[in-house]
Design a protein around this motif. Structure first.
Motif, PDB file in Angstrom:
ATOM      1  N   ILE A  85      72.656  35.006 -54.870  1.00 14.25           N
ATOM      2  CA  ILE A  85      72.137  34.934 -56.243  1.00 14.25           C
ATOM      3  C   ILE A  85      70.614  34.773 -56.184  1.00 14.25           C
ATOM      4  O   ILE A  85      70.104  33.870 -55.521  1.00 14.25           O
ATOM      5  CB  ILE A  85      72.762  33.753 -57.006  1.00 14.25           C
ATOM      6  CG1 ILE A  85      74.278  33.928 -57.104  1.00 14.25           C
ATOM      7  CG2 ILE A  85      72.155  33.641 -58.409  1.00 14.25           C
ATOM      8  CD1 ILE A  85      75.002  32.720 -57.667  1.00 14.25           C
TER       9      ILE A  85
ATOM     10  N   MET B 125      79.643  34.293 -62.698  1.00 10.59           N
ATOM     11  CA  MET B 125      78.915  34.932 -61.597  1.00 10.59           C
ATOM     12  C   MET B 125      78.643  34.025 -60.400  1.00 10.59           C
ATOM     13  O   MET B 125      78.062  34.454 -59.414  1.00 10.59           O
ATOM     14  CB  MET B 125      77.585  35.504 -62.098  1.00 10.59           C
ATOM     15  CG  MET B 125      76.756  34.607 -63.005  1.00 10.59           C
ATOM     16  SD  MET B 125      76.094  33.085 -62.276  1.00 10.59           S
ATOM     17  CE  MET B 125      74.804  33.728 -61.220  1.00 10.59           C
TER      18      MET B 125
ATOM     19  N   SER C 298      70.971  41.285 -64.046  1.00 12.27           N
ATOM     20  CA  SER C 298      71.307  40.793 -65.383  1.00 12.27           C
ATOM     21  C   SER C 298      70.095  40.242 -66.106  1.00 12.27           C
ATOM     22  O   SER C 298      69.201  39.651 -65.488  1.00 12.27           O
ATOM     23  CB  SER C 298      72.371  39.690 -65.296  1.00 12.27           C
ATOM     24  OG  SER C 298      73.669  40.228 -65.262  1.00 12.27           O
TER      25      SER C 298
ATOM     26  N   ILE D 192      74.141  43.665 -59.079  1.00 10.61           N
ATOM     27  CA  ILE D 192      74.038  43.524 -60.525  1.00 10.61           C
ATOM     28  C   ILE D 192      72.698  42.887 -60.872  1.00 10.61           C
ATOM     29  O   ILE D 192      72.314  41.863 -60.288  1.00 10.61           O
ATOM     30  CB  ILE D 192      75.180  42.653 -61.095  1.00 10.61           C
ATOM     31  CG1 ILE D 192      76.541  43.327 -60.846  1.00 10.61           C
ATOM     32  CG2 ILE D 192      74.987  42.416 -62.589  1.00 10.61           C
ATOM     33  CD1 ILE D 192      77.727  42.472 -61.253  1.00 10.61           C
TER      34      ILE D 192
ATOM     35  N   SER E 190      79.175  35.043 -56.611  1.00 11.41           N
ATOM     36  CA  SER E 190      78.410  36.128 -55.987  1.00 11.41           C
ATOM     37  C   SER E 190      77.951  35.705 -54.593  1.00 11.41           C
ATOM     38  O   SER E 190      77.652  34.535 -54.351  1.00 11.41           O
ATOM     39  CB  SER E 190      77.193  36.475 -56.850  1.00 11.41           C
ATOM     40  OG  SER E 190      77.580  36.814 -58.176  1.00 11.41           O
TER      41      SER E 190
ATOM     42  N   TYR F 248      73.412  39.259 -56.963  1.00 11.74           N
ATOM     43  CA  TYR F 248      73.300  39.101 -58.412  1.00 11.74           C
ATOM     44  C   TYR F 248      71.890  38.624 -58.707  1.00 11.74           C
ATOM     45  O   TYR F 248      71.469  37.566 -58.239  1.00 11.74           O
ATOM     46  CB  TYR F 248      74.312  38.071 -58.915  1.00 11.74           C
ATOM     47  CG  TYR F 248      74.395  37.966 -60.423  1.00 11.74           C
ATOM     48  CD1 TYR F 248      75.259  38.772 -61.148  1.00 11.74           C
ATOM     49  CD2 TYR F 248      73.602  37.057 -61.127  1.00 11.74           C
ATOM     50  CE1 TYR F 248      75.351  38.680 -62.534  1.00 11.74           C
ATOM     51  CE2 TYR F 248      73.688  36.953 -62.503  1.00 11.74           C
ATOM     52  CZ  TYR F 248      74.556  37.770 -63.201  1.00 11.74           C
ATOM     53  OH  TYR F 248      74.630  37.681 -64.571  1.00 11.74           O
TER      54      TYR F 248
END
Length: 336
Positions: A296, A290, A220, A218, A293, A275
């Motif tokens: 990160i 989140m 973001s 992901i 995760s 992430y």
């Protein structure tokens, strides 16, 4: 109080058009921890039509027992039909604890069951444990706008119930050799008692591609993206990784990206392999969605941004320089 007649931890395996949703399997992992702590069985509850995949998946993800209610009247979800079937199972077997995914359907079903059984229901839990001396489940959830975490007990009634956000926990490793006891229950529902009818399903435009809560990668964006047009850059990086884009509440509130992509307390909870947070400061409300995760990566110009406190890799710099560099590097590797 004496609750000896209440046994086992139940997990509702939600299905859509016969296919199980991941949240049910995620809850089996946490259900196993609770069941072992309580020295009880872990049971899955599957309600629907053509639910063979859900039953098989419940077994391979660790269930000791699987209660199956199957029939044409259960083809489409209805709180009247599913709630009645679930309540009849509860009255017959007296579960100690019930875990349900905090989906739209799960929240409705959980509320109906809790009210009917006159017991408590803790919503949107992010952590679960058991008090050793009492056997009470400790339901933990964000409170006061995400600024605190509350621990809630259901000490006076049974079953203990809670809904848990999809993505809050990871699915347990599958074991195809696990052979649960399959208990098939025939529960017929009076058609006149069904108050709602499904006419059609209309697929939302945002449903195309990789779903946010199921994505392994992901990318973001937050307030630092400056405008919605810049999210195309994040989409390019996400596509290279085989993932999808997400956003903070600030980006959603600014109208740069749909609410369906929001990660955080008022959005979705995710736990991908990677992430990447771009221009996200890291308010506690976002971290609640989140922080589980695996890896990160945070990119932010502000070296004091709270996101760096949870990040595994911290890049202090301009995301409009860093992200294109990542895209270029990953593209060159893929083209080798």
């Amino acid at each position: 109080m004496n609750f000896d007649e209440y046994k086992d931890v139940w997990v509702f395996i939600e299905c859509f058009q016969g296919q199980p949703k991941n949240v049910g399997f995620e809850l089996l992992g946490q259900g196993r921890i609770l069941a072992d702590s309580l020295k009880q069985k872990l049971c899955a509850v599957v309600i629907g039509s053509d639910v063979e995949d859900a039953v098989k998946g419940a077994g391979s993800h660790g269930a000791d027992k699987v209660y199956v209610v199957q029939g044409e009247e259960y083809k489409n979800y209805s709180s009247d039909v599913y709630g009645d079937a679930f309540l009849k199972l509860c009255h017959k077997y007296n579960p100690n604890t019930i875990l349900i995914g905090a989906t739209i359907r799960g929240r409705e079903l959980g509320s109906k069951i809790a009210v009917s059984l006159r017991t408590g229901l803790t919503a949107d839990c992010t952590a679960l444990s058991v008090e050793e001396d009492t056997g009470n489940v400790v339901w933990e959830r964000p409170a006061f706008g995400g600024n605190l975490y509350a621990q809630i007990l259901c000490s006076d009634t049974r079953p203990q119930m809670g809904t848990v956000r999809p993505g809050a926990f990871k699915k347990p490793q599958e074991n195809e050799n696990n052979r649960p006891e399959i208990i098939k229950e025939t529960i017929n529902i009076d058609k006149d008692s069904i108050l709602t009818k499904v006419v059609d399903f209309i697929k939302a435009q945002e449903d195309s591609g990789v779903k946010l809560e199921e994505a392994e990668y992901i990318v973001s964006g937050g307030r630092g993206m400056k405008n919605g047009e810049n999210f195309k850059m994040l989409q390019q990086l996400a596509d290279l990784l085989g993932g999808t884009i997400g956003a903070s509440r600030a980006a959603v509130d600014s109208g740069w990206i749909p609410q369906t992509k929001q990660v955080g307390q008022t959005g979705k909870t995710v736990s991908p392999k990677v992430y990447i947070a771009c221009g996200i400061s890291g308010a506690v409300q976002h971290l609640a969605g989140m922080s589980s995760s695996d890896t990160i990566i945070a990119i932010n110009r502000d070296e004091t941004a709270p996101i760096f406190e949870v990040a595994d890799y911290c890049i202090v710099g301009d995301l409009f320089e860093v992200v294109p560099a990542l895209i270029k590097e990953i593209s060159s590797v893929k083209n080798l």
